[in-house]
Design a protein around this motif. Structure first.
Motif, PDB file in Angstrom:
ATOM      1  N   ASN A   1      -6.617   5.281 -10.050  1.00 32.23           N
ATOM      2  CA  ASN A   1      -8.031   4.982  -9.823  1.00 32.23           C
ATOM      3  C   ASN A   1      -8.503   3.800 -10.655  1.00 32.23           C
ATOM      4  OD1 ASN A   1      -8.406   6.959  -7.872  1.00 32.23           O
ATOM      5  ND2 ASN A   1      -9.126   8.487  -9.326  1.00 32.23           N
TER       6      ASN A   1
ATOM      7  N   LYS B   1      -7.665   0.445  -8.941  1.00 26.75           N
ATOM      8  CA  LYS B   1      -8.334   0.200  -7.667  1.00 26.75           C
ATOM      9  C   LYS B   1      -9.741  -0.359  -7.828  1.00 26.75           C
ATOM     10  CE  LYS B   1      -5.135   1.483  -4.909  1.00 26.75           C
ATOM     11  NZ  LYS B   1      -4.533   0.584  -3.984  1.00 26.75           N
TER      12      LYS B   1
ATOM     13  N   ILE C   1      -4.968   2.055   1.192  1.00 30.14           N
ATOM     14  CA  ILE C   1      -5.314   0.628   1.292  1.00 30.14           C
ATOM     15  C   ILE C   1      -6.379   0.215   0.277  1.00 30.14           C
ATOM     16  CG2 ILE C   1      -4.613   0.426   3.696  1.00 30.14           C
ATOM     17  CD1 ILE C   1      -7.572   0.492   4.488  1.00 30.14           C
TER      18      ILE C   1
ATOM     19  N   GLU D   1      -9.605   1.489  -0.154  1.00 30.64           N
ATOM     20  CA  GLU D   1     -11.024   1.631   0.181  1.00 30.64           C
ATOM     21  C   GLU D   1     -11.664   2.819  -0.531  1.00 30.64           C
ATOM     22  OE1 GLU D   1     -11.807   1.760   4.374  1.00 30.64           O
ATOM     23  OE2 GLU D   1     -10.936  -0.215   4.700  1.00 30.64           O
ATOM     24  N   GLU D   2     -10.872   3.805  -0.897  1.00 30.82           N
ATOM     25  CA  GLU D   2     -11.373   4.989  -1.602  1.00 30.82           C
ATOM     26  C   GLU D   2     -10.457   5.300  -2.767  1.00 30.82           C
ATOM     27  OE1 GLU D   2     -12.144   8.496   0.695  1.00 30.82           O
ATOM     28  OE2 GLU D   2     -13.065   7.382   2.330  1.00 30.82           O
ATOM     29  N   LYS D   3     -11.001   6.064  -3.713  1.00 32.29           N
ATOM     30  CA  LYS D   3     -10.206   6.522  -4.846  1.00 32.29           C
ATOM     31  C   LYS D   3      -9.771   7.963  -4.612  1.00 32.29           C
ATOM     32  CE  LYS D   3     -12.368   3.694  -8.380  1.00 32.29           C
ATOM     33  NZ  LYS D   3     -13.002   3.703  -9.697  1.00 32.29           N
TER      34      LYS D   3
ATOM     35  N   TYR E   1      -5.172   7.191   4.562  1.00 30.38           N
ATOM     36  CA  TYR E   1      -5.058   5.755   4.844  1.00 30.38           C
ATOM     37  C   TYR E   1      -6.040   4.953   3.987  1.00 30.38           C
ATOM     38  CZ  TYR E   1      -2.034   6.389   8.950  1.00 30.38           C
ATOM     39  OH  TYR E   1      -0.997   6.686   9.793  1.00 30.38           O
ATOM     40  N   LYS E   2      -7.286   5.424   3.883  1.00 36.60           N
ATOM     41  CA  LYS E   2      -8.293   4.702   3.102  1.00 36.60           C
ATOM     42  C   LYS E   2      -7.911   4.655   1.623  1.00 36.60           C
ATOM     43  CE  LYS E   2     -12.242   5.394   6.102  1.00 36.60           C
ATOM     44  NZ  LYS E   2     -13.566   6.011   6.263  1.00 36.60           N
ATOM     45  N   ILE E   3      -7.355   5.735   1.111  1.00 40.59           N
ATOM     46  CA  ILE E   3      -6.920   5.749  -0.292  1.00 40.59           C
ATOM     47  C   ILE E   3      -5.769   4.773  -0.491  1.00 40.59           C
ATOM     48  CG2 ILE E   3      -5.819   7.154  -2.070  1.00 40.59           C
ATOM     49  CD1 ILE E   3      -7.468   9.548  -0.966  1.00 40.59           C
TER      50      ILE E   3
ATOM     51  N   ASN F   1      -7.126   9.996   7.965  1.00 40.53           N
ATOM     52  CA  ASN F   1      -7.938   8.803   7.722  1.00 40.53           C
ATOM     53  C   ASN F   1      -8.254   8.633   6.240  1.00 40.53           C
ATOM     54  OD1 ASN F   1      -7.967   8.036  10.398  1.00 40.53           O
ATOM     55  ND2 ASN F   1      -9.849   9.146  10.851  1.00 40.53           N
ATOM     56  N   LYS F   2      -8.504   9.736   5.537  1.00 34.61           N
ATOM     57  CA  LYS F   2      -8.768   9.650   4.096  1.00 34.61           C
ATOM     58  C   LYS F   2      -7.536   9.136   3.351  1.00 34.61           C
ATOM     59  CE  LYS F   2     -10.921  12.030   0.274  1.00 34.61           C
ATOM     60  NZ  LYS F   2     -12.025  11.090   0.107  1.00 34.61           N
TER      61      LYS F   2
ATOM     62  N   PHE G   1       0.791  -1.214   0.000  1.00 29.97           N
ATOM     63  CA  PHE G   1       0.000   0.000   0.000  1.00 29.97           C
ATOM     64  C   PHE G   1       0.829   1.273   0.000  1.00 29.97           C
ATOM     65  CE2 PHE G   1       0.477  -1.225   4.393  1.00 29.97           C
ATOM     66  CZ  PHE G   1       0.809  -0.039   5.028  1.00 29.97           C
TER      67      PHE G   1
END
Length: 149
Positions: free
Chosen positions: A145, A148, A112, A114-116, A108-110, A105-106, A16
């Motif tokens: 993107n 993902k 791993i 979870e988000e684009k 981290y989510k990108i 947090n955003k 990641f």
């Protein structure tokens, strides 16, 4: 890349961070931060309440910026939550603000998956493509993107 092959061989595939540079550039460009500011927020985030000394310890690894602490405080990335009187180890206590926690947090989510990364010019200044490096990063964001899905 499918991770099941790595698990079968007993290896752990942790990839990641391979896109950290792209994601950090997106975060800094859209939040008026330097990379050093962002990484300092990562350093301070797990510390529930930190002091100025904790902040100084975190800045040892980055370029010198004597206004960084006050700038981050003024721009609402860190906030004072306790005013100490300075005697007997009673010091001011600070924490990362909700704004800072949401950004971290955003990111981290990108990272791993979870988000684009935002790909509209309205939500991402890089996608306005005003400079050459923005054009390069906008292509990288589109490619990021796509992978993902």
């Amino acid at each position: 890349m499918d991770r099941s092959d790595f698990v079968e061989r007993g290896e752990v595939k942790v990839d990641f961070l391979k896109n950290y540079r792209l994601v950090s550039r997106w975060a800094t460009k859209n939040n008026n931060l330097s990379v050093a500011d962002l990484e300092l927020l990562f350093y301070l985030d797990p510390i529930v309440y930190f002091t100025v000394q904790d902040f100084k310890d975190g800045t040892l690894f980055y370029s010198w910026d004597k206004t960084r602490f006050y700038r981050l405080q003024k721009e609402n990335w860190i906030e004072k939550i306790y005013k100490g009187n300075g005697r007997l180890g009673d010091h001011n206590k600070y924490k990362i603000t909700q704004k800072g926690k949401l950004l971290i947090n955003k990111i981290y989510k990108i990272l791993i998956g979870e988000e684009k990364l935002p790909s509209s010019a309205k939500r991402n200044n890089i996608m306005k493509r005003t400079t050459y490096i923005d054009k390069v990063y906008s292509q990288a964001i589109k490619k990021f993107n796509k992978q993902k899905k």
